[in-house]
Design a protein around this motif. Structure first.
Motif, PDB file in Angstrom:
ATOM      1  N   UNK A  94       0.998  -1.166  -0.120  1.00 43.18           N
ATOM      2  CA  UNK A  94       0.187  -0.091  -0.088  1.00 43.18           C
ATOM      3  C   UNK A  94       0.742   1.186   0.276  1.00 43.18           C
ATOM      4  N   UNK A  95       0.676   2.120  -0.928  1.00 39.40           N
ATOM      5  CA  UNK A  95       1.538   3.245  -0.826  1.00 39.40           C
ATOM      6  C   UNK A  95       0.542   4.474  -0.253  1.00 39.40           C
ATOM      7  N   UNK A  96       1.173   5.469   0.044  1.00 41.52           N
ATOM      8  CA  UNK A  96       0.472   6.519   0.591  1.00 41.52           C
ATOM      9  C   UNK A  96      -0.385   7.420  -0.273  1.00 41.52           C
ATOM     10  N   UNK A  97      -0.948   6.797  -1.661  1.00 44.11           N
ATOM     11  CA  UNK A  97      -1.931   7.747  -2.410  1.00 44.11           C
ATOM     12  C   UNK A  97      -2.833   5.639  -3.010  1.00 44.11           C
TER      13      UNK A  97
ATOM     14  N   UNK B 232      -3.394   5.388  -5.828  1.00 47.81           N
ATOM     15  CA  UNK B 232      -2.819   5.752  -7.231  1.00 47.81           C
ATOM     16  C   UNK B 232      -1.855   4.502  -7.385  1.00 47.81           C
ATOM     17  N   UNK B 233      -1.041   4.878  -6.378  1.00 49.35           N
ATOM     18  CA  UNK B 233       0.232   4.726  -5.962  1.00 49.35           C
ATOM     19  C   UNK B 233       0.733   2.677  -5.191  1.00 49.35           C
ATOM     20  N   UNK B 234      -0.557   2.078  -5.507  1.00 52.65           N
ATOM     21  CA  UNK B 234      -0.307   0.823  -4.524  1.00 52.65           C
ATOM     22  C   UNK B 234       0.321   0.076  -5.955  1.00 52.65           C
ATOM     23  N   UNK B 235       1.780  -0.614  -5.519  1.00 55.07           N
ATOM     24  CA  UNK B 235       2.099  -2.307  -6.590  1.00 55.07           C
ATOM     25  C   UNK B 235       1.780  -3.376  -5.630  1.00 55.07           C
TER      26      UNK B 235
ATOM     27  N   UNK C 218       8.375 -13.515 -11.890  1.00 55.74           N
ATOM     28  CA  UNK C 218       7.453 -12.476 -11.095  1.00 55.74           C
ATOM     29  C   UNK C 218       7.762 -11.513 -11.590  1.00 55.74           C
ATOM     30  N   UNK C 219       7.086 -10.634 -10.786  1.00 56.29           N
ATOM     31  CA  UNK C 219       6.947  -8.285 -12.191  1.00 56.29           C
ATOM     32  C   UNK C 219       6.345  -8.080 -10.515  1.00 56.29           C
ATOM     33  N   UNK C 220       6.150  -6.678 -11.217  1.00 53.80           N
ATOM     34  CA  UNK C 220       5.403  -5.783 -10.619  1.00 53.80           C
ATOM     35  C   UNK C 220       4.270  -5.388 -11.339  1.00 53.80           C
TER      36      UNK C 220
END
Length: 283
Positions: free
Chosen positions: A226-229, A231-234, A243-245
C-alpha cells in the motif's frame, strides 16, 4: 549524463505515473518534450525511469497536463527528490535487481498484504529455512551468492524495527507450513519463529487449511504494498519465470479483491495461532 541502464522499480514507477498523466491529457511525447526543451526521446527516457527528473520538472509537466490531483503530484515530487540509499544497495551487482526492488518496495510501503501457498513468506523466513530453500536450487548457487541471498532475505525484517513499521497481513496456506525445504528440525524452528511473529503488534498472520471450502482458484503468491495514495499501490507477484511488479489500476483492483477473498477464507487470528502450535507439536 548517460541514461540509467537498470532503473529500479521505484524509478520506473515514477516514470509510469508521469506517462499516465500525459496520456490522460491526450498529449504526445513530442509535445511534452518540447516543454522541457527536448523531444520525444527525452520524455521516453524519463517515463522509462532511465533519466532522473527533478520535482520542479514534475510540477511543470503536471501543470502542462492539467493534472488536478494535488496529493498525487506532491507524492511524485517527493519520489523525484528522493535520495534514499537503503541497506539493499550493498547487494547491487551481487543479487539480481528484483531482490533489491522488493526491499525498496517494502521500505516505502505504508502497509503490506501478502499471500504464500508453497513456502513461508520471505520476510518471515529463518536463516536456516532460507538457506535450505535457496540451497536446493538447480543448478546450485555458488556459496558467496547463496550467502548473499540468505543475508538479504533476513535483513528485509529491518522494517519491523522501525518506530512505525508497516502493518502487515500475511495469509499462508497450510501447504507452505507443511512442506519441508530442509530437515524436520529446520521446519520446526521455522514454525516456532512464526509463532513469535504472530505476537508482533504490527503483524496479522492467518492460515488457510487444506480442508477449506471454495478456495479461490486464481490465487497466486503475491505481495500487495500500500502506497501513500491508492494510485501508488503496487503488487509484486511470483511465478515460474521470476515474477514482476504491477501498477495498472484495473489489475490492482483485481488483486485487492483476490486478497479480500483469501482473507475471508482464512482462519481467524486465534485459530491460526492454535493451528501453528498444533503443527509444531506434530513435528
Amino acid at each position: 549524463m548517460p541514461p540509467r541502464s537498470n532503473p529500479t522499480a521505484r524509478q520506473a514507477r515514477l516514470g509510469t505515473e508521469l506517462r499516465k498523466l500525459r496520456e490522460a491529457a491526450g498529449m504526445s511525447a513530442r509535445e511534452a518534450g518540447a516543454l522541457l526543451g527536448g523531444g520525444a526521446a527525452q520524455i521516453s527516457h524519463i517515463e522509462a525511469g532511465r533519466w532522473g527528473v527533478s520535482s520542479e520538472r514534475v510540477r511543470r509537466l503536471a501543470a502542462y497536463y492539467k493534472a488536478a490531483n494535488g496529493e498525487l503530484i506532491a507524492e511524485l515530487c517527493a519520489m523525484a527528490d528522493e535520495r534514499v540509499r537503503g541497506w539493499w544497495e550493498a547487494y547491487r551487482g551481487v543479487l539480481t535487481p528484483g531482490f533489491l526492488d522488493v526491499s525498496e518496495l517494502e521500505h516505502h510501503a505504508r502497509a503490506l498484504r501478502m499471500f504464500q501457498a508453497t513456502y513461508v513468506p520471505g520476510i518471515f523466513q529463518t536463516e536456516r529455512y532460507a538457506r535450505a530453500l535457496f540451497g536446493n536450487a538447480v543448478p546450485s548457487w555458488p556459496e558467496p551468492e547463496l550467502d548473499a541471498r540468505v543475508q538479504h532475505r533476513i535483513r528485509r525484517r529491518l522494517i519491523y524495527d522501525r518506530k512505525a513499521p508497516p502493518h502487515t497481513t500475511a495469509i499462508i496456506h497450510e501447504a507452505a507450513l507443511r512442506m519441508r525445504y530442509g530437515t524436520r528440525a529446520v521446519q520446526r524452528a521455522q514454525l516456532e519463529f512464526l509463532a513469535e511473529v504472530v505476537e508482533w503488534p504490527s503483524v496479522t498472520l492467518r492460515v488457510i487449511p487444506f480442508d477449506t471450502d471454495n478456495l479461490t482458484g486464481t490465487a497466486q503468491s503475491m505481495l500487495y504494498a500500500t502506497g501513500p495514495l491508492p494510485e501508488l499501490d503496487t503488487v509484486q507477484v511470483d511465478n515460474a519465470f521470476g515474477g514482476g511488479f504491477i501498477s495498472a489500476n484495473a489489475l490492482l483492483s483485481v488483486y485487492g479483491t483476490i486478497f479480500d477473498t483469501l482473507t475471508e477464507t482464512a482462519l481467524t487470528v486465534d485459530e491460526s495461532k492454535k493451528f501453528i502450535y498444533r503443527l509444531i507439536q506434530e513435528m
